[in-house]
Motif scaffolding. Structure first.
Motif, PDB file in Angstrom:
ATOM      1  N   PHE A  19       0.831  -1.212   0.000  1.00 49.93           N
ATOM      2  CA  PHE A  19       0.000   0.000   0.000  1.00 49.93           C
ATOM      3  C   PHE A  19       0.860   1.254   0.000  1.00 49.93           C
ATOM      4  O   PHE A  19       0.667   2.177  -0.807  1.00 49.93           O
ATOM      5  CB  PHE A  19      -0.919  -0.021   1.223  1.00 49.93           C
ATOM      6  CG  PHE A  19      -1.670   1.243   1.434  1.00 49.93           C
ATOM      7  CD1 PHE A  19      -2.635   1.652   0.539  1.00 49.93           C
ATOM      8  CD2 PHE A  19      -1.413   2.049   2.538  1.00 49.93           C
ATOM      9  CE1 PHE A  19      -3.323   2.826   0.727  1.00 49.93           C
ATOM     10  CE2 PHE A  19      -2.093   3.222   2.727  1.00 49.93           C
ATOM     11  CZ  PHE A  19      -3.053   3.612   1.826  1.00 49.93           C
ATOM     12  N   LEU A  20       1.863   1.265   0.890  1.00 49.58           N
ATOM     13  CA  LEU A  20       2.707   2.460   0.953  1.00 49.58           C
ATOM     14  C   LEU A  20       3.599   2.589  -0.280  1.00 49.58           C
ATOM     15  O   LEU A  20       3.950   3.695  -0.674  1.00 49.58           O
ATOM     16  CB  LEU A  20       3.556   2.437   2.214  1.00 49.58           C
ATOM     17  CG  LEU A  20       2.815   2.975   3.430  1.00 49.58           C
ATOM     18  CD1 LEU A  20       3.698   2.906   4.633  1.00 49.58           C
ATOM     19  CD2 LEU A  20       2.382   4.393   3.185  1.00 49.58           C
ATOM     20  N   SER A  28      -0.663  -8.029   8.450  1.00 43.73           N
ATOM     21  CA  SER A  28      -1.435  -7.599   7.289  1.00 43.73           C
ATOM     22  C   SER A  28      -2.571  -8.568   6.995  1.00 43.73           C
ATOM     23  O   SER A  28      -3.622  -8.167   6.513  1.00 43.73           O
ATOM     24  CB  SER A  28      -0.534  -7.504   6.053  1.00 43.73           C
ATOM     25  OG  SER A  28       0.382  -6.461   6.214  1.00 43.73           O
ATOM     26  N   ASN A  82      -2.830  -5.809   3.043  1.00 40.31           N
ATOM     27  CA  ASN A  82      -2.037  -4.757   3.685  1.00 40.31           C
ATOM     28  C   ASN A  82      -2.803  -3.447   3.771  1.00 40.31           C
ATOM     29  O   ASN A  82      -2.846  -2.802   4.831  1.00 40.31           O
ATOM     30  CB  ASN A  82      -0.741  -4.567   2.904  1.00 40.31           C
ATOM     31  CG  ASN A  82       0.111  -3.471   3.487  1.00 40.31           C
ATOM     32  OD1 ASN A  82       0.327  -2.460   2.855  1.00 40.31           O
ATOM     33  ND2 ASN A  82       0.588  -3.673   4.707  1.00 40.31           N
ATOM     34  N   ALA A  93      -5.381  -3.692   6.449  1.00 34.56           N
ATOM     35  CA  ALA A  93      -4.833  -3.618   7.803  1.00 34.56           C
ATOM     36  C   ALA A  93      -4.497  -2.164   8.165  1.00 34.56           C
ATOM     37  O   ALA A  93      -4.803  -1.689   9.261  1.00 34.56           O
ATOM     38  CB  ALA A  93      -3.589  -4.493   7.891  1.00 34.56           C
ATOM     39  N   VAL A  94      -3.864  -1.447   7.217  1.00 36.48           N
ATOM     40  CA  VAL A  94      -3.537  -0.040   7.481  1.00 36.48           C
ATOM     41  C   VAL A  94      -4.806   0.767   7.681  1.00 36.48           C
ATOM     42  O   VAL A  94      -4.901   1.592   8.607  1.00 36.48           O
ATOM     43  CB  VAL A  94      -2.696   0.527   6.310  1.00 36.48           C
ATOM     44  CG1 VAL A  94      -2.505   2.026   6.459  1.00 36.48           C
ATOM     45  CG2 VAL A  94      -1.344  -0.152   6.264  1.00 36.48           C
ATOM     46  N   LEU A 144      -6.391   0.171  11.133  1.00 33.84           N
ATOM     47  CA  LEU A 144      -5.696   0.903  12.198  1.00 33.84           C
ATOM     48  C   LEU A 144      -5.943   2.408  12.079  1.00 33.84           C
ATOM     49  O   LEU A 144      -6.137   3.112  13.071  1.00 33.84           O
ATOM     50  CB  LEU A 144      -4.198   0.601  12.102  1.00 33.84           C
ATOM     51  CG  LEU A 144      -3.390   0.839  13.364  1.00 33.84           C
ATOM     52  CD1 LEU A 144      -3.886  -0.057  14.454  1.00 33.84           C
ATOM     53  CD2 LEU A 144      -1.935   0.558  13.066  1.00 33.84           C
ATOM     54  N   LEU A 145      -5.958   2.875  10.839  1.00 32.74           N
ATOM     55  CA  LEU A 145      -6.089   4.317  10.596  1.00 32.74           C
ATOM     56  C   LEU A 145      -7.430   4.840  11.081  1.00 32.74           C
ATOM     57  O   LEU A 145      -7.509   5.913  11.678  1.00 32.74           O
ATOM     58  CB  LEU A 145      -5.935   4.577   9.093  1.00 32.74           C
ATOM     59  CG  LEU A 145      -5.885   6.021   8.602  1.00 32.74           C
ATOM     60  CD1 LEU A 145      -4.664   6.691   9.150  1.00 32.74           C
ATOM     61  CD2 LEU A 145      -5.842   6.044   7.094  1.00 32.74           C
ATOM     62  N   PHE A 172      -6.178   5.599  15.143  1.00 35.07           N
ATOM     63  CA  PHE A 172      -5.609   6.876  14.723  1.00 35.07           C
ATOM     64  C   PHE A 172      -6.641   7.768  14.033  1.00 35.07           C
ATOM     65  O   PHE A 172      -6.286   8.609  13.227  1.00 35.07           O
ATOM     66  CB  PHE A 172      -4.426   6.636  13.778  1.00 35.07           C
ATOM     67  CG  PHE A 172      -3.246   6.023  14.463  1.00 35.07           C
ATOM     68  CD1 PHE A 172      -2.248   6.813  15.001  1.00 35.07           C
ATOM     69  CD2 PHE A 172      -3.139   4.649  14.581  1.00 35.07           C
ATOM     70  CE1 PHE A 172      -1.172   6.255  15.635  1.00 35.07           C
ATOM     71  CE2 PHE A 172      -2.055   4.089  15.228  1.00 35.07           C
ATOM     72  CZ  PHE A 172      -1.071   4.881  15.754  1.00 35.07           C
ATOM     73  N   THR A 179      -6.061  11.441  14.786  1.00 34.42           N
ATOM     74  CA  THR A 179      -4.889  11.918  14.033  1.00 34.42           C
ATOM     75  C   THR A 179      -5.234  12.150  12.576  1.00 34.42           C
ATOM     76  O   THR A 179      -4.793  13.128  11.964  1.00 34.42           O
ATOM     77  CB  THR A 179      -3.756  10.883  14.140  1.00 34.42           C
ATOM     78  OG1 THR A 179      -3.709  10.387  15.454  1.00 34.42           O
ATOM     79  CG2 THR A 179      -2.442  11.488  13.773  1.00 34.42           C
ATOM     80  N   LEU A 180      -6.040  11.251  12.051  1.00 33.40           N
ATOM     81  CA  LEU A 180      -6.438  11.382  10.648  1.00 33.40           C
ATOM     82  C   LEU A 180      -7.217  12.669  10.424  1.00 33.40           C
ATOM     83  O   LEU A 180      -6.995  13.393   9.449  1.00 33.40           O
ATOM     84  CB  LEU A 180      -7.271  10.181  10.233  1.00 33.40           C
ATOM     85  CG  LEU A 180      -7.757  10.204   8.787  1.00 33.40           C
ATOM     86  CD1 LEU A 180      -6.610   9.943   7.853  1.00 33.40           C
ATOM     87  CD2 LEU A 180      -8.853   9.194   8.580  1.00 33.40           C
ATOM     88  N   THR A 192      -4.947  15.552  10.516  1.00 25.93           N
ATOM     89  CA  THR A 192      -4.183  15.606   9.268  1.00 25.93           C
ATOM     90  C   THR A 192      -5.016  16.219   8.146  1.00 25.93           C
ATOM     91  O   THR A 192      -4.503  16.974   7.319  1.00 25.93           O
ATOM     92  CB  THR A 192      -3.733  14.199   8.879  1.00 25.93           C
ATOM     93  OG1 THR A 192      -3.229  13.541  10.022  1.00 25.93           O
ATOM     94  CG2 THR A 192      -2.663  14.247   7.833  1.00 25.93           C
TER      95      THR A 192
END
Lengths: 297, 99
Positions: free
Chosen positions: A60-61, A133, A137, A140-141, A144-145, A149, A152-153, A156
């Motif tokens: 993903f990244l 993952s 993947n 999974a991100v 969590l996001l 988080f 935080t998102l 952002t």
């Protein structure tokens, strides 16, 4: 892919191929004079890093890296480079004495400190992100996001909006004078006897249609006005055969001297207004007519 | 070998970015050096995420990317507006705040 214990042979292969390419691309930041070349090299670095990200178990990244860094950020860099002038090359003359050597020495010191810290540490064997993952993947991100988080998102998101607004405000230019309307512009042109219509397009049929080749009128004369004035000022007007500075040599100065630029414009406008005027359409061309060189095909 | 190779590569990239910031004077190139430093940090994040076997590090790298995008937007806007007023992008000539 990630067996977790050691680098697999395939991953080592990837690392030792991509790693030098990344470092080479990054070293253009230090050694390349041309800013555009630097930007292109950094793009290579970013794409190489995307490969490594995928190899590290985060496809993903890796994709985000290509889309955001290579696609958006570096494009923005190149865009700004075009805006401020591609020809801006960095001068390597030192303004502060010894600054370059001090910078290189400090950088080497930093490298020694960082790699010393890496070499002195003991790392556990990599667990690998396959289990975390769970075959997905991005999922999974995202999980969590949007759970741990999420706040935080949102912050952002606020940051992105503020950044966009900041960019708009920073590049906004306050208009000090009233803009000239179209009607006023036509009035000015009529009063001064300037051309009311758009200038004729450069280029002529069957030979050249490039912007640096002037058009010819019905009498076969060159209309210098059809070439953009920037090319005329630089003396880059070509003749009808595409050879530079042959027919128009007496009209256009060969070099871009600032004192020689002004007569070129005057000559261009005088020649074109003469050749484009209605009184010129009839009548045979006089031999002494110097409005424009005649065509010699 | 697993993590340390990536960390060494990240160190090298970070160093190149730092030296770029210290040595070069074209502010756009300096800015690219900053980007390279952020990418080096991202590489370290991902290497550690793989070492510990969770995706928190990947999320940190993701946020770094978002912040980098915002930073680039503002930074390039500043460079453009400076170029508009001073007709230069060299960091040596930007001494407007000093006077």
């Amino acid at each position: 892919m990630n067996n977790g214990l050691m680098m697999t042979t395939a991953e080592q292969f990837l690392f030792w191929i991509i790693g030098p390419i990344i470092v080479l691309g990054a070293s253009a930041l230090l050694f390349s004079k041309r800013a555009v070349l630097t930007a292109c090299s950094v793009m290579v670095t970013m794409v190489g890093l995307a490969f490594l990200y995928v190899g590290l178990g985060s496809p993903f990244l890796g994709i985000v890296q290509v889309v955001v860094y290579t696609g958006a950020i570096m494009m923005l860099f190149v865009f700004v480079l075009m805006l401020v002038g591609v020809d801006v090359s960095d001068s390597f003359i030192e303004t502060i004495r010894g600054q370059r050597w001090a910078g290189v020495l400090l950088g080497l010191g930093l490298l020694v400190v960082l790699s010393g810290a890496v070499f002195r540490s003991t790392f556990t064997f990599a667990i690998g992100t396959d289990a975390a993952s769970n075959g997905n993947n991005a999922g999974a991100v995202a999980h969590l996001l949007f759970s741990d988080f999420a706040f935080t998102l949102e912050i952002t998101g606020c940051l992105l909006i503020i950044a966009a607004m900041g960019a708009v405000i920073l590049t906004h230019r306050v208009r000090l004078t009233r803009p000239i309307t179209q009607g006023e512009m036509m009035e000015i042109r009529t009063k001064r006897g300037m051309r009311l219509t758009p200038p004729p397009a450069p280029g002529n049929y069957a030979r050249h249609n490039a912007a640096d080749v002037p058009a010819i009128d019905a009498r076969g004369k060159i209309i210098e006005d059809s070439v953009p004035s920037a090319l005329r000022m630089r003396g880059q007007v070509h003749n009808l055969r595409g050879l530079p500075q042959d027919l128009l040599e007496d009209k256009v100065p060969p070099t871009r001297r600032p004192d020689a630029a002004a007569p070129a414009i005057e000559a261009g406008t005088a020649g074109s207004s003469d050749s484009a005027g209605p009184r010129d359409t009839g009548g045979p061309p006089e031999p002494g007519d110097t409005a424009g060189p005649e065509v010699k095909p | 070998m697993t993590v340390s190779a990536y960390l060494i590569l990240a160190s090298v990239l970070f160093t190149i970015g730092t030296v770029t910031v210290m040595v070069r004077r074209n502010s756009i190139i300096v800015f690219m050096g900053v980007e390279l430093m952020l990418n080096a940090a991202n590489l370290a994040f991902l290497a550690f995420a793989r070492m510990w076997g969770n995706v928190d590090g990947q999320l940190a790298a993701f946020f770094v990317m978002v912040v980098a995008a915002a930073e680039v937007v503002v930074g390039l806007a500043i460079i453009v507006s400076l170029f508009r007023t001073r007709r230069t992008v060299s960091v040596d000539d930007e001494n407007l705040l000093r006077h």
